[in-house]
Design a protein around this motif. Structure first.
Motif: not given
Length: 347
Positions: A226-243, A253-262
């Motif tokens: 909603a904030l940064w674009g519908a093309d953020l389809r996967e959690p890894t896309d969000v990590r690319t945006l927030l490195p 949502g009700p599917r999963s949660a992913t933690a990125f560290f290093g």
């Protein structure tokens, strides 16, 4: 099991989390009835940051809630409730000139397109039929500013927790959060917590900048889209945006949660839950994850603890519910990956 490469520092061997933000008194029709037909309303409290503090305290973490309340019965009610949950409220002050904020929930609201000019900040969630209406403009908490950073209860904490709700409340509140995240005062956790009704326009750049400045960030995949674009389809896309964050947690949502560290990441499926009311689940998840992190749990168990705590909010009509018995929590933390994904929390 995968350990996180970094954790916040302690003070004299103890983690102390200070959660900063507004808490309001909430009015909720009983039994899921609609506001326009209910004869009575139940009083509760609602606030993302105090939710996190109360859940942290329930997990055995030293937690503080720092805010401003009106000198009124609503403010006293909130203070007593948060204190009773085991949270240090010594940093929360009373403002004699401004009121405590209020909100009203309509659990069976069916028309998200409806607008009423009497509503200050209407917010409809079309996924669950809940409408939350805020009356918080000019509240005591909206007057918080960077001077709050001198509050002893905040200065002596080892981790600060803010959300994207606070900078939307006023210009002073925005400066407070910006100062907290960019001033290198302390380790900071930040939940994006995007609430469209609180912003005149989507805060694309402000919330991105705040998230990039934090050490630990929580964001929903739907929020990021909603904030940064519908093309953020996967959690890894969000990590690319927030490195920049040391740890980034992307909730799907009700599917999963992913933690990125290093340069690593770990995903854990959500628990099967009979959802009563979703409001507050994100706060609960953040508290559970942080509790696991501060208690030196492996990162996958941090995610599991986030899901378990979120279930405590999802299965009640209020924003905050009791944690399961410790034996239940420990049993679920110890499940195999296969059994975890298919075992309800009550099992």
């Amino acid at each position: 099991m995968t350990d996180a490469p970094w954790r916040p520092a302690t003070r004299d061997g103890e983690h102390i989390v200070a959660c900063v933000g507004e808490t309001m008194v909430s009015f909720v029709p009983p039994d899921g009835s609609a506001q326009d037909t209910a004869d009575t309303l139940n009083l509760d409290i609602a606030g993302a940051e105090s939710n996190v503090a109360m859940y942290l305290a329930a997990h055995g973490i030293s937690a503080r809630w720092i805010s401003r309340l009106g000198d009124d019965a609503f403010g006293r009610r909130i203070l007593a409730r948060v204190r009773a949950a085991g949270v240090d409220v010594s940093g929360t002050r009373t403002d004699p000139t401004r009121p405590t904020g209020l909100l009203f929930k309509d659990p069976v609201f069916k028309d998200p397109a409806f607008e009423d000019p009497a509503f200050e900040d209407p917010e409809a969630d079309g996924r669950n039929g809940t409408k939350v209406t805020y009356y918080r403009r000019g509240s005591a908490a909206s007057a918080m500013d960077p001077a709050l950073l001198d509050e002893p209860a905040l200065r002596t904490a080892t981790l600060w927790h803010f959300t994207g709700i606070t900078p939307a409340l006023s210009e002073d509140c925005r400066r407070l959060v910006e100062s907290a995240l960019t001033g290198a005062h302390a380790t900071v956790s930040f939940d994006v917590n995007y609430r469209p009704a609180l912003w005149q326009r989507p805060p694309v750049e402000p919330l991105h900048a705040l998230a990039q400045a934090a050490d630990i960030v929580f964001v929903g995949l739907d929020e990021a889209q909603a904030l940064w674009g519908a093309d953020l389809r996967e959690p890894t896309d969000v990590r690319t945006l927030l490195p920049s964050p040391r740890i980034l947690v992307v909730k799907d949502g009700p599917r999963s949660a992913t933690a990125f560290f290093g340069d690593k990441h770990t995903s854990v499926p959500a628990l099967p839950v009979n959802v009563i009311e979703p409001v507050g689940a994100g706060d609960a998840f953040a508290a559970g994850f942080l509790a696991g992190l501060l208690q030196a749990e492996p990162i996958d168990r941090c995610l599991r603890l986030g899901h378990i705590t979120a279930a405590s909010a999802l299965t009640v009509s209020s924003d905050h519910g009791p944690l399961p018995p410790r034996t239940t929590v420990d049993r679920h933390l110890g499940l195999s990956a296969r059994d975890w994904a298919g075992t309800p929390l009550t099992a």
